[in-house]
Enzyme design. Structure first.
Site, PDB file in Angstrom:
ATOM      1  CG  ASN A  10      18.739  -0.221 -26.997  1.00 26.33           C
ATOM      2  OD1 ASN A  10      19.450  -1.213 -27.217  1.00 26.33           O
ATOM      3  ND2 ASN A  10      18.229   0.055 -25.811  1.00 26.33           N
ATOM      4  CD1 TRP A  11      18.560  -2.415 -33.462  1.00 30.81           C
ATOM      5  CD2 TRP A  11      19.762  -4.116 -34.290  1.00 30.81           C
ATOM      6  NE1 TRP A  11      18.591  -2.283 -34.830  1.00 30.81           N
ATOM      7  CE2 TRP A  11      19.321  -3.307 -35.365  1.00 30.81           C
ATOM      8  CE3 TRP A  11      20.530  -5.241 -34.567  1.00 30.81           C
ATOM      9  CZ2 TRP A  11      19.621  -3.605 -36.700  1.00 30.81           C
ATOM     10  CZ3 TRP A  11      20.839  -5.532 -35.897  1.00 30.81           C
ATOM     11  CH2 TRP A  11      20.381  -4.723 -36.952  1.00 30.81           C
ATOM     12  CE  LYS A  12      14.930  -1.597 -25.637  1.00 28.84           C
ATOM     13  NZ  LYS A  12      13.745  -1.355 -24.843  1.00 28.84           N
ATOM     14  CG  HIS A  93      18.059   1.017 -21.520  1.00 30.15           C
ATOM     15  ND1 HIS A  93      17.019   0.267 -21.023  1.00 30.15           N
ATOM     16  CD2 HIS A  93      17.614   1.554 -22.684  1.00 30.15           C
ATOM     17  CE1 HIS A  93      15.989   0.352 -21.862  1.00 30.15           C
ATOM     18  NE2 HIS A  93      16.333   1.124 -22.876  1.00 30.15           N
ATOM     19  CD  GLU A  95      14.879  -2.656 -21.649  1.00 27.34           C
ATOM     20  OE1 GLU A  95      15.853  -3.010 -22.334  1.00 27.34           O
ATOM     21  OE2 GLU A  95      13.811  -2.223 -22.147  1.00 27.34           O
ATOM     22  CD  GLU A 164      15.088   4.960 -23.730  1.00 29.54           C
ATOM     23  OE1 GLU A 164      14.765   4.789 -24.899  1.00 29.54           O
ATOM     24  OE2 GLU A 164      15.671   4.107 -23.045  1.00 29.54           O
ATOM     25  N   GLY A 170       8.392  -0.035 -24.782  1.00 27.47           N
ATOM     26  CA  GLY A 170       7.842  -1.301 -25.260  1.00 27.47           C
ATOM     27  C   GLY A 170       6.363  -1.491 -24.983  1.00 27.47           C
ATOM     28  CB  SER A 209       6.110   3.499 -27.382  1.00 26.63           C
ATOM     29  OG  SER A 209       6.029   2.383 -26.508  1.00 26.63           O
ATOM     30  N   GLY A 230      13.678   1.557 -29.762  1.00 32.22           N
ATOM     31  CA  GLY A 230      13.862   0.134 -29.532  1.00 32.22           C
ATOM     32  C   GLY A 230      13.267  -0.680 -30.666  1.00 32.22           C
ATOM     33  N   GLY A 231      12.073  -1.188 -30.457  1.00 35.70           N
ATOM     34  CA  GLY A 231      11.447  -2.119 -31.392  1.00 35.70           C
ATOM     35  C   GLY A 231      11.417  -1.632 -32.832  1.00 35.70           C
TER      36      GLY A 231
HETATM   37  P1  13P Z   1      10.836   0.831 -27.511  1.00 33.78           P
HETATM   38  O1  13P Z   1      11.078   1.831 -28.636  1.00 33.78           O
HETATM   39  O2  13P Z   1      10.763  -0.577 -27.967  1.00 33.78           O
HETATM   40  O3  13P Z   1       9.724   1.276 -26.628  1.00 33.78           O
HETATM   41  O4  13P Z   1      12.180   0.885 -26.600  1.00 33.78           O
HETATM   42  C1  13P Z   1      12.663   2.110 -26.189  1.00 33.78           C
HETATM   43  C2  13P Z   1      13.988   1.898 -25.565  1.00 33.78           C
HETATM   44  O5  13P Z   1      14.096   1.374 -24.474  1.00 33.78           O
HETATM   45  C3  13P Z   1      15.169   2.326 -26.327  1.00 33.78           C
HETATM   46  O6  13P Z   1      16.302   2.311 -25.534  1.00 33.78           O
END
Ligand code: 13P
Length: 251
Positions: A10-12, A93, A95, A164, A170, A209, A230-231
């Site tokens: 997920n590149w957000k 998600h 967020e 999640e 993050g 994470s 994510g990251g």
């Molecule tokens: P991180 O891997 O950056 O913690 O993000 C997880 C996430 O929200 C994937 O959708």
């Protein structure tokens, strides 16, 4: 594990066209692990170009609107994502739940729209730190599953649930493997209760994470069918290490 592992990046809100080279590297690397299903959800602006070039990976959206079209400035319909070459979409998600006020019913409507457009759908759930501290984590998460899943006949292959924990996203903090297993068991039980036998075949991803260093351990946990990353999905080097960890676990 019997189900094909699924690793999704997920590149957000990260990535311009300069990042497409990274996606090509991920695509080439993923081709070496046919036992693992790999996807990337880039920002909307990159979906079409990335999907055109992708050979081994699926490309998806990070959200969609519940309606097929209309006066919804700034929103994107599921059928538009499909038209751009997407094969799946992430909905619910944390967020989006937190920053856009999406409730379970909104997430369900989006998931149903995604399936109607022929997309696979990844439904995200997860508790906050305060909810976990209050001993409510399983109740919150299974409640989100019950309220957010699409209704009606759903093919297990088209549906994925991503667990999640909000406090792990993050932050570099991850739950213990025992806590991940316990939550995935609880989600599995709820899926079987809601969907019958098909609930056994829905993959449940862990997200929060996940990185190249901890992926193998998390992916080996009971009923973890893959990861939503994510990251660590932003570079081919770290993301492909996670894909390779899933391949080892899946073979
Ligand atoms: P991180 O891997 O950056 O913690 O993000 C997880 C996430 O929200 C994937 O959708």
């Amino acid at each position: 594990m019997a189900l094909r592992p699924y690793i999704v990046g997920n590149w957000k809100m990260n990535g311009t066209r300069a990042m497409l080279a990274e996606a090509r590297s991920i695509d080439r690397g993923a081709a070496r692990h046919p036992g693992v299903q790999v996807g990337i959800a880039p920002p909307f602006t990159l979906v079409h170009t990335m999907a055109e070039a992708a050979e081994a990976i699926g490309v998806g959206g990070q959200d969609c609107h519940a309606k097929a079209s209309g006066a919804f400035t700034g929103d994107v319909a599921a059928a538009m994502l499909a038209d751009a070459g997407a094969g799946f979409v992430i909905v619910g998600h944390s967020e989006r739940r937190a920053m856009h006020g999406e409730a379970d019913a909104d997430v369900r409507a989006k998931a149903e729209a995604a399936l109607a457009a022929g997309l696979g759908v990844i439904v995200c759930v997860g508790e906050t730190e305060a909810q976990r501290d209050a001993g409510q984590a399983e109740a919150v998460v299974t409640g989100q599953v019950a309220g957010s899943l699409p209704q009606g006949d759903v093919a297990a292959a088209q549906l994925t649930v991503a667990y999640e924990p909000v406090w792990a996203i993050g932050t570099g903090r991850v739950p213990s493997v025992d806590d991940v297993s316990a939550m995935h068991r609880a989600i599995r039980a709820k899926l079987v209760e809601l969907l019958g036998e098909g609930g056994a075949d829905v993959r449940i991803l862990y997200g929060g994470s996940v990185n190249a260093g901890n992926a193998a351990e998390l992916l080996a946990a009971e009923d973890v069918g893959g990861a939503l990353v994510g990251g660590a999905s932003l570079t081919a080097e770290s993301f492909l290490t996670i894909v390779a960890a899933a391949a080892i676990d899946g073979e």
